[in-house]
Design a protein around this motif. Sequence first.
Motif, PDB file in Angstrom:
ATOM      1  N   LEU A   1       0.797  -1.226   0.000  1.00  0.00           N
ATOM      2  CA  LEU A   1       0.000   0.000   0.000  1.00  0.00           C
ATOM      3  C   LEU A   1       0.833   1.281   0.000  1.00  0.00           C
ATOM      4  CD1 LEU A   1      -2.785   1.222  -0.036  1.00  0.00           C
ATOM      5  CD2 LEU A   1      -2.907   0.947   2.452  1.00  0.00           C
ATOM      6  N   PRO A   2       1.961   1.374   0.743  1.00  0.00           N
ATOM      7  CA  PRO A   2       2.746   2.615   0.712  1.00  0.00           C
ATOM      8  C   PRO A   2       3.188   3.009  -0.688  1.00  0.00           C
ATOM      9  CG  PRO A   2       3.424   1.279   2.570  1.00  0.00           C
ATOM     10  CD  PRO A   2       2.473   0.437   1.764  1.00  0.00           C
ATOM     11  N   ALA A   3       3.615   2.058  -1.494  1.00  0.00           N
ATOM     12  CA  ALA A   3       4.040   2.374  -2.863  1.00  0.00           C
ATOM     13  C   ALA A   3       2.869   2.884  -3.690  1.00  0.00           C
ATOM     14  CB  ALA A   3       4.653   1.134  -3.519  1.00  0.00           C
ATOM     15  N   VAL A   4       1.690   2.338  -3.445  1.00  0.00           N
ATOM     16  CA  VAL A   4       0.499   2.802  -4.159  1.00  0.00           C
ATOM     17  C   VAL A   4       0.167   4.237  -3.765  1.00  0.00           C
ATOM     18  CG1 VAL A   4      -1.963   2.413  -4.519  1.00  0.00           C
ATOM     19  CG2 VAL A   4      -0.407   0.466  -4.383  1.00  0.00           C
ATOM     20  N   LEU A   5       0.271   4.537  -2.475  1.00  0.00           N
ATOM     21  CA  LEU A   5      -0.041   5.883  -2.003  1.00  0.00           C
ATOM     22  C   LEU A   5       0.950   6.921  -2.518  1.00  0.00           C
ATOM     23  CD1 LEU A   5      -0.989   5.089   1.710  1.00  0.00           C
ATOM     24  CD2 LEU A   5      -2.538   5.564  -0.192  1.00  0.00           C
ATOM     25  N   ASP A   6       2.156   6.496  -2.837  1.00  0.00           N
ATOM     26  CA  ASP A   6       3.147   7.430  -3.370  1.00  0.00           C
ATOM     27  C   ASP A   6       2.694   8.071  -4.683  1.00  0.00           C
ATOM     28  OD1 ASP A   6       4.839   7.025  -1.250  1.00  0.00           O
ATOM     29  OD2 ASP A   6       6.107   5.561  -2.278  1.00  0.00           O
ATOM     30  N   THR A   7       1.837   7.367  -5.432  1.00  0.00           N
ATOM     31  CA  THR A   7       1.349   7.928  -6.691  1.00  0.00           C
ATOM     32  C   THR A   7       0.390   9.092  -6.457  1.00  0.00           C
ATOM     33  OG1 THR A   7      -0.535   6.398  -6.839  1.00  0.00           O
ATOM     34  CG2 THR A   7       1.562   5.655  -7.770  1.00  0.00           C
ATOM     35  N   LEU A   8      -0.100   9.234  -5.225  1.00  0.00           N
ATOM     36  CA  LEU A   8      -1.035  10.312  -4.891  1.00  0.00           C
ATOM     37  C   LEU A   8      -0.364  11.393  -4.048  1.00  0.00           C
ATOM     38  CD1 LEU A   8      -4.169   8.175  -3.929  1.00  0.00           C
ATOM     39  CD2 LEU A   8      -3.680   9.268  -6.129  1.00  0.00           C
ATOM     40  N   ALA A   9       0.932  11.583  -4.265  1.00  0.00           N
ATOM     41  CA  ALA A   9       1.696  12.524  -3.446  1.00  0.00           C
ATOM     42  C   ALA A   9       1.167  13.950  -3.546  1.00  0.00           C
ATOM     43  CB  ALA A   9       3.171  12.481  -3.856  1.00  0.00           C
ATOM     44  N   HIS A  10       0.549  14.327  -4.674  1.00  0.00           N
ATOM     45  CA  HIS A  10       0.065  15.696  -4.866  1.00  0.00           C
ATOM     46  C   HIS A  10      -1.390  15.865  -4.463  1.00  0.00           C
ATOM     47  CE1 HIS A  10       3.775  16.769  -6.922  1.00  0.00           C
ATOM     48  NE2 HIS A  10       3.651  15.693  -7.685  1.00  0.00           N
ATOM     49  N   ALA A  11      -2.042  14.799  -4.036  1.00  0.00           N
ATOM     50  CA  ALA A  11      -3.458  14.858  -3.675  1.00  0.00           C
ATOM     51  C   ALA A  11      -3.632  14.782  -2.164  1.00  0.00           C
ATOM     52  CB  ALA A  11      -4.226  13.719  -4.359  1.00  0.00           C
ATOM     53  N   CYS A  12      -4.781  15.210  -1.704  1.00  0.00           N
ATOM     54  CA  CYS A  12      -5.175  15.030  -0.308  1.00  0.00           C
ATOM     55  C   CYS A  12      -5.937  13.709  -0.233  1.00  0.00           C
ATOM     56  CB  CYS A  12      -6.045  16.195   0.151  1.00  0.00           C
ATOM     57  SG  CYS A  12      -6.719  16.006   1.816  1.00  0.00           S
ATOM     58  N   VAL A  13      -5.398  12.752   0.507  1.00  0.00           N
ATOM     59  CA  VAL A  13      -5.969  11.408   0.572  1.00  0.00           C
ATOM     60  C   VAL A  13      -6.695  11.216   1.899  1.00  0.00           C
ATOM     61  CG1 VAL A  13      -5.473   8.938   0.526  1.00  0.00           C
ATOM     62  CG2 VAL A  13      -4.166  10.495  -0.931  1.00  0.00           C
ATOM     63  N   VAL A  14      -7.923  10.708   1.816  1.00  0.00           N
ATOM     64  CA  VAL A  14      -8.709  10.415   3.024  1.00  0.00           C
ATOM     65  C   VAL A  14      -9.103   8.939   2.988  1.00  0.00           C
ATOM     66  CG1 VAL A  14     -10.784  10.929   4.352  1.00  0.00           C
ATOM     67  CG2 VAL A  14      -9.599  12.758   3.123  1.00  0.00           C
ATOM     68  N   PRO A  15      -8.499   8.101   3.830  1.00  0.00           N
ATOM     69  CA  PRO A  15      -8.902   6.694   3.896  1.00  0.00           C
ATOM     70  C   PRO A  15     -10.224   6.563   4.667  1.00  0.00           C
ATOM     71  CG  PRO A  15      -6.680   7.077   4.802  1.00  0.00           C
ATOM     72  CD  PRO A  15      -7.362   8.388   4.710  1.00  0.00           C
ATOM     73  N   ILE A  16     -11.195   5.915   4.051  1.00  0.00           N
ATOM     74  CA  ILE A  16     -12.465   5.626   4.701  1.00  0.00           C
ATOM     75  C   ILE A  16     -12.459   4.137   5.042  1.00  0.00           C
ATOM     76  CG2 ILE A  16     -14.977   5.686   4.509  1.00  0.00           C
ATOM     77  CD1 ILE A  16     -13.798   8.441   4.420  1.00  0.00           C
ATOM     78  N   VAL A  17     -12.269   3.803   6.318  1.00  0.00           N
ATOM     79  CA  VAL A  17     -12.187   2.409   6.750  1.00  0.00           C
ATOM     80  C   VAL A  17     -13.578   1.975   7.200  1.00  0.00           C
ATOM     81  CG1 VAL A  17     -11.045   0.770   8.273  1.00  0.00           C
ATOM     82  CG2 VAL A  17      -9.810   2.801   7.484  1.00  0.00           C
ATOM     83  N   VAL A  18     -14.161   1.023   6.469  1.00  0.00           N
ATOM     84  CA  VAL A  18     -15.537   0.601   6.711  1.00  0.00           C
ATOM     85  C   VAL A  18     -15.530  -0.781   7.356  1.00  0.00           C
ATOM     86  CG1 VAL A  18     -17.822   0.316   5.697  1.00  0.00           C
ATOM     87  CG2 VAL A  18     -16.173   1.867   4.621  1.00  0.00           C
ATOM     88  N   TRP A  19     -15.993  -0.858   8.603  1.00  0.00           N
ATOM     89  CA  TRP A  19     -16.077  -2.121   9.325  1.00  0.00           C
ATOM     90  C   TRP A  19     -17.502  -2.324   9.826  1.00  0.00           C
ATOM     91  CZ3 TRP A  19     -11.067  -1.532  12.759  1.00  0.00           C
ATOM     92  CH2 TRP A  19      -9.937  -1.823  11.971  1.00  0.00           C
ATOM     93  N   ASP A  20     -17.914  -3.580   9.865  1.00  0.00           N
ATOM     94  CA  ASP A  20     -19.215  -3.923  10.415  1.00  0.00           C
ATOM     95  C   ASP A  20     -19.061  -4.226  11.910  1.00  0.00           C
ATOM     96  OD1 ASP A  20     -22.123  -4.800   9.467  1.00  0.00           O
ATOM     97  OD2 ASP A  20     -21.448  -6.239  10.969  1.00  0.00           O
TER      98      ASP A  20
END
Length: 286
Positions: A188-207
């Motif tokens: 996941l860290p390498a994937v997030l590196d592609t969004l370095a110029h964006a504001c990223v908000v993780p929405i963690v959905v659990w039941d």
Amino acid sequence: MNGPTEFHYRLPGRASGSRPGSHPGTSLGAGQEFAMHARLVDFPDPRRLDLRASVQSVRREWLVRLSLQRVAVPVHAVVDVSSSMRFGARRTKLDIVADFVEALGFSAFRSGDRVGMSAFDAMERDDLFMPPRHGRGAGEVMAGMLRAARTGHDGHGAAGLARALMPLAGRSGLVFIASDFHWPLDALPAVLDTLAHACVVPIVVWDPAELAPPDDGRLLAVHDVESGARRTVWLSPRVRTAWREAVARRRGEIDALFAKRSVRPFYIEGGFDGEALSQYFMEQSA
């Protein structure tokens, strides 16, 4: 009939762009936030002429007021539609995400922003892609797509997310990643590196049924939504303790991973709350 839920979002800093909107921007233009004075010959717009500053200037030049323009930002939701997202004791996690994207579409419309959506399981889901658009009904369209989504490829994870994020790589804007994150996080860290110029908000959905073992009963029938396997678990005190520890450990892993990028995940446990998400953004920008 109640209308769509609305929440208020804001970026932690100034946004770039030229399209007028509601977010503080970096470009000069029409606006109420004063930036600086400039010579009239360099910015020939007499409507911005500042007579007092012109009279007080050392060089006795005609000066105009320049303001920072408020701009629109692109908003994108990237949704995990794998099998585990179809789990839920009362409503599935994917139904909860559909509520979120419906609210997101309406909130983006009210803010003057364009909103789009992409989805993934083990692969990118082209059938659930919607390009960014500005319109009152964008959220309803995205929510309807998710609620009617068919089961796709088995599995999920960073590989599918990476493919879904490729069109957003290197771009600015606001990106929501909605998932239960029930998959290995190593890539996941390498994937997030592609969004370095964006504001990223993780929405963690659990039941809620995932978070703690049931209070009553000692036997629990378990169905693995990914593999389809079924088995019965004896809920001994040791198993109950291990269950709660595993949930706490997973939450800690997710928090630590995003904390390295100064990002705090937003957790949804049982139902979407627009006021809670508004509060999340207020705390992030404080």
